[in-house]
Motif scaffolding. Structure first.
Motif, PDB file in Angstrom:
ATOM      1  N   ILE A 102      12.341 -20.128  -4.749  1.00 28.15           N
ATOM      2  CA  ILE A 102      12.111 -18.791  -4.896  1.00 28.15           C
ATOM      3  C   ILE A 102      12.666 -18.355  -6.125  1.00 28.15           C
ATOM      4  O   ILE A 102      12.843 -18.250  -5.773  1.00 28.15           O
ATOM      5  CB  ILE A 102      10.937 -17.917  -3.978  1.00 28.15           C
ATOM      6  N   PHE A 103      11.985 -18.441  -7.450  1.00 24.91           N
ATOM      7  CA  PHE A 103      12.130 -17.978  -7.953  1.00 24.91           C
ATOM      8  C   PHE A 103      10.932 -16.626  -9.395  1.00 24.91           C
ATOM      9  O   PHE A 103      10.889 -17.320  -9.567  1.00 24.91           O
ATOM     10  CB  PHE A 103      13.152 -19.136  -9.224  1.00 24.91           C
ATOM     11  N   VAL A 105       9.179 -16.001 -11.878  1.00 27.89           N
ATOM     12  CA  VAL A 105       8.496 -16.755 -12.860  1.00 27.89           C
ATOM     13  C   VAL A 105       6.989 -15.338 -13.665  1.00 27.89           C
ATOM     14  O   VAL A 105       7.010 -14.298 -12.577  1.00 27.89           O
ATOM     15  CB  VAL A 105       7.485 -17.657 -12.054  1.00 27.89           C
ATOM     16  N   GLN A 116       3.315 -19.393  -9.519  1.00 31.30           N
ATOM     17  CA  GLN A 116       4.174 -18.569  -8.473  1.00 31.30           C
ATOM     18  C   GLN A 116       5.039 -20.474  -8.620  1.00 31.30           C
ATOM     19  O   GLN A 116       5.130 -21.274  -9.285  1.00 31.30           O
ATOM     20  CB  GLN A 116       3.423 -19.694  -7.276  1.00 31.30           C
ATOM     21  N   SER A 117       5.938 -19.989  -7.802  1.00 34.48           N
ATOM     22  CA  SER A 117       7.414 -21.156  -8.213  1.00 34.48           C
ATOM     23  C   SER A 117       7.122 -22.590  -8.167  1.00 34.48           C
ATOM     24  O   SER A 117       7.641 -23.052  -8.721  1.00 34.48           O
ATOM     25  CB  SER A 117       8.409 -20.331  -6.967  1.00 34.48           C
ATOM     26  N   LYS A 118       6.226 -22.662  -7.384  1.00 35.78           N
ATOM     27  CA  LYS A 118       5.393 -24.340  -6.711  1.00 35.78           C
ATOM     28  C   LYS A 118       4.973 -24.008  -7.930  1.00 35.78           C
ATOM     29  O   LYS A 118       5.088 -25.668  -8.160  1.00 35.78           O
ATOM     30  CB  LYS A 118       4.950 -24.200  -5.604  1.00 35.78           C
ATOM     31  N   ILE A 121       7.736 -25.999 -10.378  1.00 34.83           N
ATOM     32  CA  ILE A 121       8.891 -27.239  -9.321  1.00 34.83           C
ATOM     33  C   ILE A 121       9.806 -28.211 -10.582  1.00 34.83           C
ATOM     34  O   ILE A 121      11.211 -28.197 -10.181  1.00 34.83           O
ATOM     35  CB  ILE A 121       8.647 -27.170  -7.811  1.00 34.83           C
ATOM     36  N   TRP A 124      11.919 -26.557 -12.620  1.00 34.50           N
ATOM     37  CA  TRP A 124      12.771 -26.158 -11.800  1.00 34.50           C
ATOM     38  C   TRP A 124      13.938 -26.902 -11.716  1.00 34.50           C
ATOM     39  O   TRP A 124      15.378 -26.883 -12.230  1.00 34.50           O
ATOM     40  CB  TRP A 124      12.287 -25.154 -11.036  1.00 34.50           C
ATOM     41  N   ILE A 153       9.621 -12.189  -8.572  1.00 33.57           N
ATOM     42  CA  ILE A 153       8.580 -12.920  -7.267  1.00 33.57           C
ATOM     43  C   ILE A 153       7.807 -11.865  -7.224  1.00 33.57           C
ATOM     44  O   ILE A 153       7.553 -11.143  -6.653  1.00 33.57           O
ATOM     45  CB  ILE A 153      10.201 -12.955  -6.521  1.00 33.57           C
ATOM     46  N   ASP A 157       4.465 -15.558  -3.918  1.00 38.37           N
ATOM     47  CA  ASP A 157       5.195 -16.784  -3.741  1.00 38.37           C
ATOM     48  C   ASP A 157       5.585 -15.831  -2.046  1.00 38.37           C
ATOM     49  O   ASP A 157       6.332 -16.627  -1.518  1.00 38.37           O
ATOM     50  CB  ASP A 157       6.621 -16.259  -4.649  1.00 38.37           C
TER      51      ASP A 157
END
Ligand SMILES: [Zn+2]
Length: 369
Positions: A102-103, A105, A116-118, A121, A124, A153, A157
């Motif tokens: 998780i980061f 965004v 969202q982080s996903k 990915i 990333w 975040i 997330d």
């Protein structure tokens, strides 16, 4: 990422490894340090090590003898993940199904709403791998093109963290959740994860990463074990320690070459292979440096500046063997070896071949077989 792929930081690596050996891995740890510390790399190496199914070095002797020489290969090899079991292979590509990220965004041209982080990915993984886990927040923002916005975040997330961790792990013992730059956790979202951070499902490891721990929400901070990652890649101590090791290893290697001890040179080649490419390059670079000092000593008939103690004694004794004819060849052999180590050559073969060529430098008529 193996521990041995990360320069320096020997003290912190030892501490992290020890937590695994003592079976006291804290379930929520905060790796914090300045931008140029290797906190992200260390977090991945730690998680990879925990999940490696073939951990190296644990039952090995710290010192061993070949011929009549004491080798302390552990100083470069040490305890580490194997880098080649199915878990390590997936970890090294950051695609292990039990490794979650998780980061911060924000919206971009591609992801225009509810980021969202996903959704990032793939970027990333590339970002981390291309930058050798070295880059900070601003580089990340530039990488995904969020321009002048601030990443956060967000609550989505946080929900994702809870959902992800509610499933059983797919393959490994430990599920690992890395929250990168946790100071960007949005304050209204933070309460969502307090409970899971405090009482995570069994065999779950949270690694929070931060550059500005004083900006982390206090209720989050108080639920983590803080692990300070110092700035420099190579502290002065680590340099000295590594140089001493390199001297010892190089001296022993040259003795074996000089004596033409082929079985021991085979052992040497396979041992140094386990040390990893970065260490091999450091070792070869050190060898080049020593050869350079020997040449200087031969030409100037004076001790090289700044060299003392055991290293000076060795250079004095070894320099007669680096006569003018040998110098260029030694340099070429070592430089070629560095070139091939960088290009993924099979290093056990490479070091054995290199050793045999050096044996022939010392004993031109030597036939090893
Ligand atoms: Zn492994």
């Amino acid at each position: 990422m193996k521990f041995s792929d990360i320069d320096g930081n020997e003290e912190i690596k030892r501490k992290l490894i020890q937590t695994v050996l003592d079976q006291r891995v804290s379930h929520a740890q905060l790796f914090f340090g300045p931008e140029d510390s290797r906190k992200t790399a260390l977090a991945i190496a730690y998680a990879q090590f925990i999940n490696c199914t073939n951990k190296q070095g644990i039952t090995r002797e710290k010192e061993f003898t070949i011929y009549d020489l004491r080798f302390t290969i552990d100083a470069v090899n040490g305890i580490d993940s194997c880098g080649s079991c199915p878990s390590c292979i997936k970890y090294q590509k950051l695609i292990h199904p039990d490794l979650h990220f998780i980061f911060p965004v924000s919206t971009t041209k591609r992801v225009t709403k509810k980021p969202q982080s996903k959704h990032f990915i793939e970027d990333w993984r590339k970002f981390l791998l291309e930058n050798n886990f070295n880059s900070g927040l601003q580089s990340w923002y530039e990488y995904i093109g969020i321009e002048n916005k601030q990443g956060i975040i967000n609550a989505d997330d946080c929900n994702e963290i809870i959902t992800t961790l509610s499933y059983k792990s797919y393959e490994s013992d430990y599920k690992v959740m890395i929250i990168w730059m946790v100071e960007k956790l949005y304050y209204t979202a933070a309460p969502k994860i307090l409970k899971i951070l405090e009482e995570p499902p069994d065999k779950t490891l949270f690694i929070l990463i931060s550059e500005e721990p004083d900006q982390i929400i206090k209720t989050i901070l108080s639920r983590t074990l803080m692990v300070k990652i110092p700035r420099s890649a190579l502290s002065a101590n680590a340099t000295t320690e590594e140089e001493t090791f390199h001297l010892e290893a190089f001296r022993n290697w040259m003795r074996l070459c000089f004596a033409g001890k082929i079985p021991d040179l085979i052992t040497f080649a396979s041992e140094i292979t386990k040390a990893g490419r970065e260490k091999q390059k450091e070792f070869l670079t050190y060898a080049l440096k020593v050869v350079g000092y020997c040449a200087t000593m031969n030409y100037s008939q004076k001790d090289p500046q700044g060299i003392e103690g055991e290293e000076l004694t060795f250079i004095r004794n070894f320099s007669p063997y680096i006569a003018s004819g040998n110098l260029v060849e030694f340099n070429t052999l070592l430089n070629d070896a560095i070139f091939h180590v960088e290009r993924n050559a099979h290093t056990a073969t490479l070091f054995l071949d290199l050793s045999l060529k050096i044996v022939r430098k010392f004993k031109p008529n030597f036939l090893p077989l």
